[in-house]
Enzyme design. Sequence first.
Site, mmCIF file in Angstrom:
data_model
loop_
_atom_site.group_PDB
_atom_site.id
_atom_site.type_symbol
_atom_site.label_atom_id
_atom_site.label_comp_id
_atom_site.label_asym_id
_atom_site.label_seq_id
_atom_site.Cartn_x
_atom_site.Cartn_y
_atom_site.Cartn_z
ATOM 1 N N CYS A 2 0.834 -1.215 0.000
ATOM 2 C CA CYS A 2 0.000 0.000 0.000
ATOM 3 C C CYS A 2 0.867 1.263 0.000
ATOM 4 C CB CYS A 2 -0.859 0.038 1.250
ATOM 5 S SG CYS A 2 -1.858 -1.427 1.456
ATOM 6 N N ASN A 98 -0.810 0.989 5.953
ATOM 7 C CA ASN A 98 0.043 0.070 5.200
ATOM 8 C C ASN A 98 0.644 -0.892 6.201
ATOM 9 O OD1 ASN A 98 1.897 -1.208 3.518
ATOM 10 N ND2 ASN A 98 3.387 0.463 3.663
ATOM 11 N N GLY A 99 0.513 -2.195 5.953
ATOM 12 C CA GLY A 99 1.061 -3.188 6.876
ATOM 13 C C GLY A 99 -0.003 -4.226 7.191
ATOM 14 N N GLU A 483 18.850 -13.940 -12.628
ATOM 15 C CA GLU A 483 18.250 -12.606 -12.713
ATOM 16 C C GLU A 483 17.464 -12.448 -14.024
ATOM 17 O OE1 GLU A 483 17.535 -10.377 -10.795
ATOM 18 O OE2 GLU A 483 17.275 -8.576 -11.974
ATOM 19 N N LYS A 487 13.502 -11.598 -14.183
ATOM 20 C CA LYS A 487 12.955 -10.441 -14.915
ATOM 21 C C LYS A 487 11.837 -10.899 -15.851
ATOM 22 C CE LYS A 487 13.970 -7.710 -13.078
ATOM 23 N NZ LYS A 487 14.825 -7.645 -11.966
HETATM 24 C C1 AGP Z 1 13.155 -7.197 -8.349
HETATM 25 O O1 AGP Z 1 12.863 -7.065 -9.686
HETATM 26 C C2 AGP Z 1 12.055 -7.493 -7.475
HETATM 27 N N1 AGP Z 1 10.905 -6.761 -7.717
HETATM 28 C C3 AGP Z 1 12.310 -7.984 -6.088
HETATM 29 O O2 AGP Z 1 12.799 -9.274 -6.240
HETATM 30 C C4 AGP Z 1 13.274 -7.176 -5.175
HETATM 31 O O3 AGP Z 1 14.570 -7.242 -5.665
HETATM 32 C C5 AGP Z 1 13.195 -7.743 -3.746
HETATM 33 O O4 AGP Z 1 11.882 -7.602 -3.266
HETATM 34 C C6 AGP Z 1 14.176 -7.101 -2.794
HETATM 35 O O5 AGP Z 1 13.925 -5.737 -2.637
HETATM 36 P P1 AGP Z 1 14.981 -4.786 -1.921
HETATM 37 O O6 AGP Z 1 16.206 -4.791 -2.745
HETATM 38 O O7 AGP Z 1 14.306 -3.451 -1.861
HETATM 39 O O8 AGP Z 1 15.228 -5.366 -0.552
#
Ligand code: AGP
Length: 609
Positions: A2, A98-99, A483, A487
Site C-alpha cells: 500500500c 500500510n502493513g 536474474e 525479470k
Molecule cells: C526485483 O525485480 C524485485 N521486484 C524484487 O525481487 C526485489 O529485488 C526484492 O523484493 C528485494 O527488494 P529490496 O532490494 O528493496 O530489498
Amino acid sequence: MCGIVGFIGKNGSLQMLVEGLKRLEYRGYDSAGIVFQNGHGLEMYKTKGKLRDLQSILPDPAPTIRVGLGHTRWATHGEPSSVNAHPHRVDKVAVVHNGIIENYRELRSNLEGEGYTFLSETDTEVVPQLISKYLRQGFSITEAIRLAVMRLRGTYALGIISESSPDTLFAVRKGSPLVLGIGNGAFYFASDVPAFLPYTRKFIFMEDNQMCILTPDDIDLRHIESNAVVSCTDRTVKIGWTPAMAEKDGHDHFMHKEIYEQPRAVRHTIGERIDDLLKFVADLGIFTQRRADSRRLHIVSCGTSFHAALVGKYMIESIARVPVSVEIASEYRYRNPIVERGTLFVSITQSGETADTLAAQREAKQMGARTLTICNVVGSTSTREADSVLYTHSGPEIGVASTKTFTSQMAALCLLAIGMAVERRCLTEEEADAMRSRLSEVPGLIEKTLMKDAEIKALAGTLVHAKDFLYLARGINYPIALEGSLKLKEISYIHAEGYPAGEMKHGPIALIDKGLPVVVLAPSNDLFEKVFSNIEEVKARGGRVIAVTDSPEALKGKADDIIEVPSTHPLFTPFVNVIPLQLLAYHIGVQKNCDVDQPRNLAKSVTVE
Ligand code: AGP
C-alpha cells in the site's frame, strides 16, 4: 504494498494528493481512496481499480484543501473492492494503513462483542473502531490514538484524520515505512520519498513506535508508549533526488528509462570511491577495529538483491580470498543461524525497507555480528540500523522490476572486492590499478550494449508466444541467468528457470524440446568450451539457443540467435550480460501488453513477510 500520502498546510489541493499517490503507483495496488476536511466535516472517496477510476469520482474542479489523506491499497485481508479500500471511516475518524494488524481477529471479535459493527473485511478497520471507542470514553484524539495503537500487534504505517480536529493530521509508524516531508508552510507524509519530491527535499524518516502530530505550523514527534517528545532538528535529511528523476523522461515506461540509466547509475556508485579504495574500505569500518572483524562475510537479501549478492560472492572470494556465504533473508531469519566471531553481516536492499532483510539484519546484529548494508535509499530503515552503510546512489527506482539498482549493487560489491583485496594484499598495486581501470570502463560498455535495444526488440517479437524459457550460464554469470529468468517472470508472466549450465544434465535437460527458448550466457573465458558443449546438448534436442556472447564468430551456425556484447574482464561480464536479458524481458512484456512498470501481484518494497 500500500501507499500512503498525507498533507497539511495552506495551499493544498486534492490534485496534490492524487499526484502524490501517482508517484507511489509503482508499489502496486488494486484500489484507491482519499479523505479530506471540507470545512464542515470529512469528505471521502474510494474505489476499486486504478487512480484514474478514483479521479473519475472526485469533485470537478478539484477543491483546495488544508488537510487530507490518500491511499493506494494492495489487498491482503479482503478482496479489492470499494468497501475494503482505504480510508476506513468510523464516526468522526478516518484511517489509512500500510502493513498488517496481526491481532485484528481478536480485536474485531471483542469489539463486535461490545456491539460495534464492521463494514469491511480488512484488518485495518479495527484501528478507527478502537480510536472512536476511546473518543467516546472521553479521551482526547491524541490519547485515543495512542491507546488504540498500543493494542495493535503487527506492522503499520497509519495516517489518521478526525472531524473534531480539523487542523491536525496524525501519522504513526511501526514496521512499515513512513517519511515526513518538511515544506514551506506545509507538512507531508508518505510511504516513500518520491511522493512529495516536487514540494520538498527535506525529510524525516520516522522510527518505529513513533507518532507525529502535524498542524499547519508545527510538527510534534513523540514516542508512542512513553509519550516523550523526540527532537526533529537532528533527524532532518536532505535528499539529493530531483522530481525529474521520478518522471519517465520521454520513455514509455520507467523500466525502460531505468535500464537506460544504468551507465550513469554505475558511474555514481563508483564515483570517487575508486580513487582510494583503502579509505573506502576503512570508512565502512570493515577492517578498522581488528583485521579479524571481517574474516568472513555473510550476505543476506531477497529477489534481485539476492542475485547481486551471489555475484558479489564470486567477486570477493575470487580476488579478496575472503569466504562469503549468501542466503535468502526469509530463510536466514528463521533457522537460528550461527554467527561466529569475525563475521561481517552484509544486507543488500534497494529500498532498505524489505521486512525479511531487516529482520535478518536485526537477528545478526543481536547475535553480535558487525553489520553493513548496501542500500539505495538514504535514511531508510536498514541504513539507520546497520553499523555502516554503502549507498549505491542509483537515483530513485520506480519500476517494480529492479534494473539499475541491480547493476549499482554489483558495482558496489566490485569496489568492496577490490578494496578488500588491496587491504589484504591479495592484489599487487599494479593488479589493483588494472582492475580499477577495467571497472571504470564498465559504464561505457553498458552504453555500448544498450545499442542492441532495437535488435532485441525484434528478437522479442519472435519469442512472445513461448510458454517457458530456460536460462543457462556458468560461474559468475550463473546469478545473471537467475536474474534474467526472474525479470522475464516478473514482467511477462512467462515461466522461466535459471540454471548453472553444468547442472542441466541433472534434470532440466528433460524440459528441452523443439523450440524451447534457451538463453545461454557464453562469455569468452575459461569456461567457454564447457558452455559451448551445453549449447550442443540443447541443439541436439531441438531447443532454440539465444546466445549472449562477446565471441559471436565462435557460435555462428550453432546458436539460433546471437546477441553480441562487448568484451571485458571476466569478473565484470555480469554487467554487460544482464543488459540484453533486461531488455528481452522488457520487450516481451510490452509486446504481451503486460503492465511492465507495475506487474500483477508484485510490490516494489515488500514491507510485510
Ligand atoms: C526485483 O525485480 C524485485 N521486484 C524484487 O525481487 C526485489 O529485488 C526484492 O523484493 C528485494 O527488494 P529490496 O532490494 O528493496 O530489498
